[in-house]
Design an enzyme around this catalytic site. Structure first.
Site, short mmCIF file in Angstrom:
data_model
loop_
_atom_site.label_atom_id
_atom_site.label_comp_id
_atom_site.label_asym_id
_atom_site.label_seq_id
_atom_site.Cartn_x
_atom_site.Cartn_y
_atom_site.Cartn_z
N GLU A 1 56.49 -52.76 3.42
CA GLU A 1 56.33 -52.00 4.66
C GLU A 1 55.25 -52.72 5.44
O GLU A 1 54.08 -52.68 5.06
CB GLU A 1 55.91 -50.55 4.36
CG GLU A 1 56.90 -49.80 3.50
CD GLU A 1 58.13 -49.33 4.26
OE1 GLU A 1 58.14 -49.44 5.51
OE2 GLU A 1 59.09 -48.86 3.61
N CYS B 1 50.60 -48.39 11.90
CA CYS B 1 51.75 -49.27 12.03
C CYS B 1 52.70 -48.72 13.09
O CYS B 1 53.37 -49.46 13.79
CB CYS B 1 52.46 -49.41 10.70
SG CYS B 1 52.92 -47.82 9.99
P1 NAD Z 1 46.70 -56.65 4.65
O1 NAD Z 1 48.02 -57.28 4.59
O2 NAD Z 1 45.53 -57.46 5.04
O3 NAD Z 1 46.30 -55.98 3.25
C1 NAD Z 1 47.13 -55.01 2.64
C2 NAD Z 1 46.83 -54.97 1.15
O4 NAD Z 1 47.27 -56.17 0.54
C3 NAD Z 1 45.35 -54.84 0.79
O5 NAD Z 1 45.21 -53.94 -0.27
C4 NAD Z 1 44.99 -56.25 0.36
O6 NAD Z 1 43.90 -56.31 -0.54
C5 NAD Z 1 46.26 -56.69 -0.31
N1 NAD Z 1 46.46 -58.13 -0.43
C6 NAD Z 1 45.92 -59.13 0.32
N2 NAD Z 1 46.38 -60.34 -0.10
C7 NAD Z 1 47.24 -60.08 -1.12
C8 NAD Z 1 48.04 -60.91 -1.96
N3 NAD Z 1 48.08 -62.25 -1.81
N4 NAD Z 1 48.80 -60.32 -2.91
C9 NAD Z 1 48.81 -58.98 -3.06
N5 NAD Z 1 48.05 -58.15 -2.30
C10 NAD Z 1 47.29 -58.69 -1.33
O7 NAD Z 1 46.89 -55.40 5.63
P2 NAD Z 1 45.75 -54.49 6.28
O8 NAD Z 1 45.01 -55.28 7.29
O9 NAD Z 1 45.01 -53.82 5.16
O10 NAD Z 1 46.63 -53.36 6.99
C11 NAD Z 1 47.06 -53.40 8.32
C12 NAD Z 1 48.50 -53.81 8.36
O11 NAD Z 1 49.28 -52.89 7.60
C13 NAD Z 1 49.10 -53.77 9.76
O12 NAD Z 1 49.88 -54.91 9.97
C14 NAD Z 1 49.97 -52.52 9.75
O13 NAD Z 1 51.04 -52.54 10.67
C15 NAD Z 1 50.45 -52.53 8.34
N6 NAD Z 1 50.91 -51.20 7.95
C16 NAD Z 1 52.26 -51.01 7.79
C17 NAD Z 1 52.75 -49.74 7.48
C18 NAD Z 1 54.22 -49.49 7.31
O14 NAD Z 1 54.60 -48.43 6.79
N7 NAD Z 1 55.09 -50.39 7.73
C19 NAD Z 1 51.84 -48.68 7.33
C20 NAD Z 1 50.50 -48.93 7.52
C21 NAD Z 1 50.03 -50.20 7.82
#
Ligand code: NAD
Length: 469
Positions: A226, A260
């Site tokens: 997501e 999001c």
């Molecule tokens: P991010 O991608 O930076 O981090 C998300 C998570 O992934 C964190 O827990 C992080 O520690 C982890 N992570 C980072 N690198 C990783 C790797 N290589 N392997 C596994 N895990 C890893 O996202 P963010 O900045 O925390 O969140 C904002 C983003 O989330 C925005 O793009 C937003 O649109 C999206 N979002 C999407 C939804 C949805 O339902 N589609 C909901 C909420 C937020």
């Protein structure tokens, strides 16, 4: 690892992420304990989840306090905390129906019978972002637990203060302690989880989602992604402008636009464009920052410090390419160490600007005029994202006709961002907003189970396809 407080900019909290070896050891332990959780059956799991619900409700004030420090905002945090009990109850009902044994039935070959069974994935990893730390750490977790999986959850390292409260609630429920863990950590811990799980639910940016997809492919495990969004709202001539402006103002700036499903671009029919912008600006001027007092004001600080740089970049890019700043901030402002941005309305925008095509994740409302409905559809579909969107029109039928052509998994009609409050509909993300089965609605629980069939031969007659030997 030092953690920044979004209201002060101070690094006032520390986490110690586990090593990859420690994650693998924990995964092995959870996987082992999962067998009893699965074999306990659905009523056993529901009883444990109901017990946990009571504990979470009892810890609500500690949870809200930690989350308020994590995020710098109050109202959305209370909403998140209140949704936990509702979600547990809803999922207990769905899981009870879904996990009922299916009667054995005769197959089309009359001496064969079919017995279906659902087998949960032993260990599900949930990796979640910082914008709704509690809600997004639980949205997949609750159905996965009820399906019979063990679950390992890693919220974002940007908002980790609530993790210890969650761990304390789980420790109070003996049936859950062995099969449900929250852990602290950054991307390295997330990567270690992917390497050692049976299924991964990831919520976060599209850039990280791609890495997780790659790693899951190497591990040959299913993954549900997501990811980012750039949700459009379309407002047609004849729509109720009072309703549309109030809804879009909320849908684009709630949680400081850090959702999001935030409305990130607005397409308004040219005949009503000026009246729409004027009313939107009047209403935006009523919205206050919560910089002085977390309980006063609707817009909190940007939770992730570096988000301000992205917002500033998008604003600067738009303004340098001819956008007009109708109301709000030309760049984020620093107040008492936190970064804030007022609801900001831009006009004279176009798709050559980042603010119209890339995820901004801030309270920015760029408004663009269109002439024909087909233009509105083309513009709404003119990004690489397809999460959700909104359509406002004089009547539902007209709005639905347009909504059917918008590439997105959930389109709100005559309101915005309704998937924030309504999780009962089933939806898939389109394009780079996500991959995998729906996380909402009853079908979401199916993601955590494999189907197994026993094909039973009754009677002692030889099967007609055997050798005549
Ligand atoms: P991010 O991608 O930076 O981090 C998300 C998570 O992934 C964190 O827990 C992080 O520690 C982890 N992570 C980072 N690198 C990783 C790797 N290589 N392997 C596994 N895990 C890893 O996202 P963010 O900045 O925390 O969140 C904002 C983003 O989330 C925005 O793009 C937003 O649109 C999206 N979002 C999407 C939804 C949805 O339902 N589609 C909901 C909420 C937020």
């Amino acid at each position: 690892m030092n953690i920044r407080n979004p209201r002060t900019g101070q690094y006032d909290y520390t986490i110690t992420p586990p090593s990859a070896t420690a994650v693998a050891a924990l995964a092995a332990q959870l996987r082992q304990e999962q067998q009893a959780w699965q074999q306990g059956g659905i009523e056993y799991r529901i009883a444990a989840m109901q017990q946990w619900k009571q504990v979470v409700v009892a810890h609500k004030s500690a949870l809200v306090d930690a989350l308020c420090t994590d995020t710098g905002r109050h109202w959305e945090t209370v909403l998140e905390a209140d949704l936990v009990a509702t979600a547990i109850d809803r999922w207990c009902g769905i899981a009870r129906d879904f996990c009922q044994p299916v009667p054995r039935k005769t197959a089309s070959i009359p001496f064969l019978q079919l017995q279906q069974e659902l087998v949960p994935y032993p260990l599900v990893s949930v990796i979640s972002p910082w914008n709704f730390p509690l809600l997004l750490s639980l949205i997949d977790t609750i159905p996965a637990l009820l399906a019979g999986s063990a679950v390992l959850v890693k919220p974002s390292e940007v908002t980790p203060r609530f993790i210890r409260v969650m761990a304390a609630t789980i420790a109070e429920v003996p049936a859950l302690h062995g099969i449900f863990r929250y852990i602290e950590g950054d991307g390295a811990v997330g990567a270690a989880m992917v390497a050692t799980s049976d299924l991964v639910c990831f919520t976060g940016s599209t850039a990280t989602g791609k890495k997780v997809y790659d790693a899951a492919a190497k591990a040959m495990i299913p993954v549900f992604l997501e990811m980012g969004g750039k949700d459009p709202a379309i407002v047609l001539e004849g729509a109720d402008l009072d309703l549309a402006t109030s809804s879009i103002l909320w849908g684009g700036t709630a949680n400081a636009g850090q959702s999001c499903l935030s409305i990130e671009r607005i397409y308004v029919q040219d005949t009503i464009h000026d009246a729409f912008v004027q009313l939107l600006a009047q209403k935006a001027a009523q919205v206050r920052l919560n910089d002085g007092d977390i309980h006063n004001g609707q817009i909190g600080p940007l939770i992730f410090g570096r988000q301000a740089e992205i917002i500033n970049d998008h604003l600067q890019d738009a303004l340098s390419k001819g956008a007009t700043l109708v109301y709000g901030d030309a760049r984020c402002r620093t107040i008492n160490g936190g970064s804030y941005c007022h609801p900001t309305i831009l006009t004279h925008v176009h798709h050559g600007m980042k603010v119209m095509t890339e995820e901004t994740f801030g309270p920015i409302l760029p408004v663009m005029a269109f002439h024909a409905k087909e233009d509105a559809i083309a513009l709404a579909n003119g990004t690489r994202y397809g999460l959700s969107g909104a359509v406002f029109a004089a009547d539902t039928a007209t709005a639905m006709e347009l909504a059917a052509q918008v590439e997105g998994g959930a389109i709100s009609i005559n309101d915005c961002a309704l998937t924030a409050v309504m999780h009962e509909g089933e939806k898939n993300s389109f394009k780079l907003s996500g991959i995998g089965g729906t996380r909402m609605g009853p079908a979401a629980i199916k993601r955590f189970m494999r189907q197994k069939v026993f094909i039973i031969k009754e009677g002692d007659a030889p099967s007609p396809w055997w050798y005549d030997a």
